[in-house]
Design an enzyme around this catalytic site. Sequence first.
Site, mmCIF file in Angstrom:
data_model
loop_
_atom_site.group_PDB
_atom_site.id
_atom_site.type_symbol
_atom_site.label_atom_id
_atom_site.label_comp_id
_atom_site.label_asym_id
_atom_site.label_seq_id
_atom_site.Cartn_x
_atom_site.Cartn_y
_atom_site.Cartn_z
ATOM 1 N N LYS A 1 0.829 34.881 -4.766
ATOM 2 C CA LYS A 1 1.708 35.887 -5.380
ATOM 3 C C LYS A 1 2.361 36.746 -4.301
ATOM 4 O O LYS A 1 3.546 37.058 -4.374
ATOM 5 C CB LYS A 1 0.898 36.809 -6.311
ATOM 6 C CG LYS A 1 0.337 36.134 -7.529
ATOM 7 C CD LYS A 1 -0.346 37.169 -8.422
ATOM 8 C CE LYS A 1 -1.138 36.512 -9.515
ATOM 9 N NZ LYS A 1 -1.990 37.445 -10.233
ATOM 10 N N GLU B 1 -12.621 29.664 -10.425
ATOM 11 C CA GLU B 1 -12.303 31.053 -10.066
ATOM 12 C C GLU B 1 -13.572 31.884 -9.876
ATOM 13 O O GLU B 1 -13.561 32.869 -9.155
ATOM 14 C CB GLU B 1 -11.439 31.714 -11.153
ATOM 15 C CG GLU B 1 -9.966 31.554 -10.905
ATOM 16 C CD GLU B 1 -9.073 32.423 -11.801
ATOM 17 O OE1 GLU B 1 -9.574 33.217 -12.619
ATOM 18 O OE2 GLU B 1 -7.851 32.282 -11.681
ATOM 19 N N HIS C 1 -10.352 3.827 -15.703
ATOM 20 C CA HIS C 1 -9.386 2.855 -15.191
ATOM 21 C C HIS C 1 -8.510 3.465 -14.102
ATOM 22 O O HIS C 1 -7.492 2.886 -13.729
ATOM 23 C CB HIS C 1 -8.542 2.312 -16.344
ATOM 24 C CG HIS C 1 -9.377 1.584 -17.350
ATOM 25 N ND1 HIS C 1 -9.455 0.210 -17.407
ATOM 26 C CD2 HIS C 1 -10.224 2.053 -18.307
ATOM 27 C CE1 HIS C 1 -10.297 -0.144 -18.377
ATOM 28 N NE2 HIS C 1 -10.781 0.953 -18.934
HETATM 29 O O1 PA5 Z 1 -9.298 34.701 -15.181
HETATM 30 C C1 PA5 Z 1 -8.406 35.476 -14.818
HETATM 31 O O2 PA5 Z 1 -8.632 36.669 -14.647
HETATM 32 C C2 PA5 Z 1 -7.004 34.978 -14.608
HETATM 33 O O3 PA5 Z 1 -6.901 33.618 -14.839
HETATM 34 C C3 PA5 Z 1 -6.043 35.689 -15.542
HETATM 35 O O4 PA5 Z 1 -6.451 35.463 -16.860
HETATM 36 C C4 PA5 Z 1 -4.619 35.200 -15.350
HETATM 37 O O5 PA5 Z 1 -4.243 35.383 -14.025
HETATM 38 C C5 PA5 Z 1 -3.663 35.945 -16.269
HETATM 39 O O6 PA5 Z 1 -3.747 37.321 -16.051
HETATM 40 P P1 PA5 Z 1 -3.166 38.350 -17.102
HETATM 41 O O7 PA5 Z 1 -3.927 38.206 -18.366
HETATM 42 O O8 PA5 Z 1 -3.369 39.704 -16.472
HETATM 43 O O9 PA5 Z 1 -1.702 38.014 -17.294
#
Ligand code: PA5
Length: 450
Positions: free
Chosen positions: A425, A290, A311
């Site tokens: 989303k 990310e 394996h």
């Molecule tokens: O790293 C990030 O920002 C995302 O992975 C969020 O943690 C994830 O989408 C969950 O978001 P939230 O804590 O707002 O539910």
Amino acid sequence: MEIQRLKIDFTNTQAFINAQELNDFGQRIAGIQQNMEALDCAGSEFLGWQHLPSQTPDAMLDDLVATAQKLRAKSEFFVVIGIGGSYLGARAIIDSLNNPFAAYHSDAGPRILYAGNNLSEDYHYRMLKLLDKHDYSVAVISKSGTTTEPAVAFRLLKQHLENKYGKAEAAQRIVAITDESKGALRTLASQEGYKTYVIPDNVGGRYSVLTPVGLLPIAVAGFDIKALMQGARFMEQDCLPQNGVENNLAAQYAIYRNALHTQGFDKEILINFNPALVYFTEWWKQLYGESEGKEHKGIFPAGANFTTDLHSMGQYIQEGPRRLFETLISVEKSKHQLGIPKDDSDLDGLNYLQGSNIEYVNQMAETGTVLAHLDGGVPIIKVMMERLNEVNLGQLIYFFELACAYSGYLLEVNPFDQPGVEAYKKNMFALLGKPGNETETQKIRARLNI
Ligand code: PA5
């Protein structure tokens, strides 16, 4: 307590790297460090994790431990509701430290379940059926408070808890970890009187394991969050800009992985020889995926768990396209000792190992794999620790977080946003007919002919 610093070994990358590039990246990191300290860089509003270990007051850790003890006392199960950064860090640490058979032992404190990290109806149905028969409590963790997966799971569990215990006791069994003032979860928690903890504004999800997001579930699972923070604090101090880029493990890792990248190694596999680290790898994959994967840039973060995956993935790693490098988390000592027994018939030919510890065999598998992969053209960075414990995991967390930020800046991306996560989303909300998405709903239905 004396802390042994993690060690890192780049010997097995030397043949693949341009020395001048190492130097150039080093100089750039010195500038990046200054900008990060001055909060003068892209995403600087999310740099709160930088000094989180040293700035987290002991009183807050005490409060988390006290809450965890109360929850432990009345729970056979503890459900961690969250997705992405709101659950992977907790699971990474808990699984790294836990007895892998904890789920089958009822005498070692609450067993930890995870919910809201998927949309499987069967998964959640079966979890509720299990919880019908047991005492439990939950932590609902969402910074935004509106993420669909945890919101769905929390609706189910809130209703289940209220039916099982009544509203007042249910409220005592729910802890909400969310934004300080904004969001649906904050509003609900205030209305219902839940115990709450704050996810600081300046810490993003994937950097939040050392906030209550990770710390509360880790404490409920029975692990020492003070030792975890001590390890992280040690690494934070060790990597301060005044100590120099050459002495900064995180900077060195960022430099070498980026130098490999410019030589065409665009896929990094985090490897281990310990099944306890499977979820640590998942946490790492999210952190790097990310943070770096944007603007058509980034090293693809993958994971493999050895010897299991030798394996399965072993063949590809040994002989597939030569664009892979590996980062090995190497743990020197196991917690328990178990020797290989003698067998009179020796049909499996293992008697030559009789009396040897299994960990010794594992170490030889590790050394043999490193040499084989190196000979096959796979550079390997080795990160070493003596034992898998809270202090060393705290160091490792901070080390990878800091190296990830440096790497993102070396790539010239903002390591702290994730605009691409919105794409699925947007389509899902349009397909579900979420109010406010009417135009998108029409468009997507026309596109799919539905
Ligand atoms: O790293 C990030 O920002 C995302 O992975 C969020 O943690 C994830 O989408 C969950 O978001 P939230 O804590 O707002 O539910």
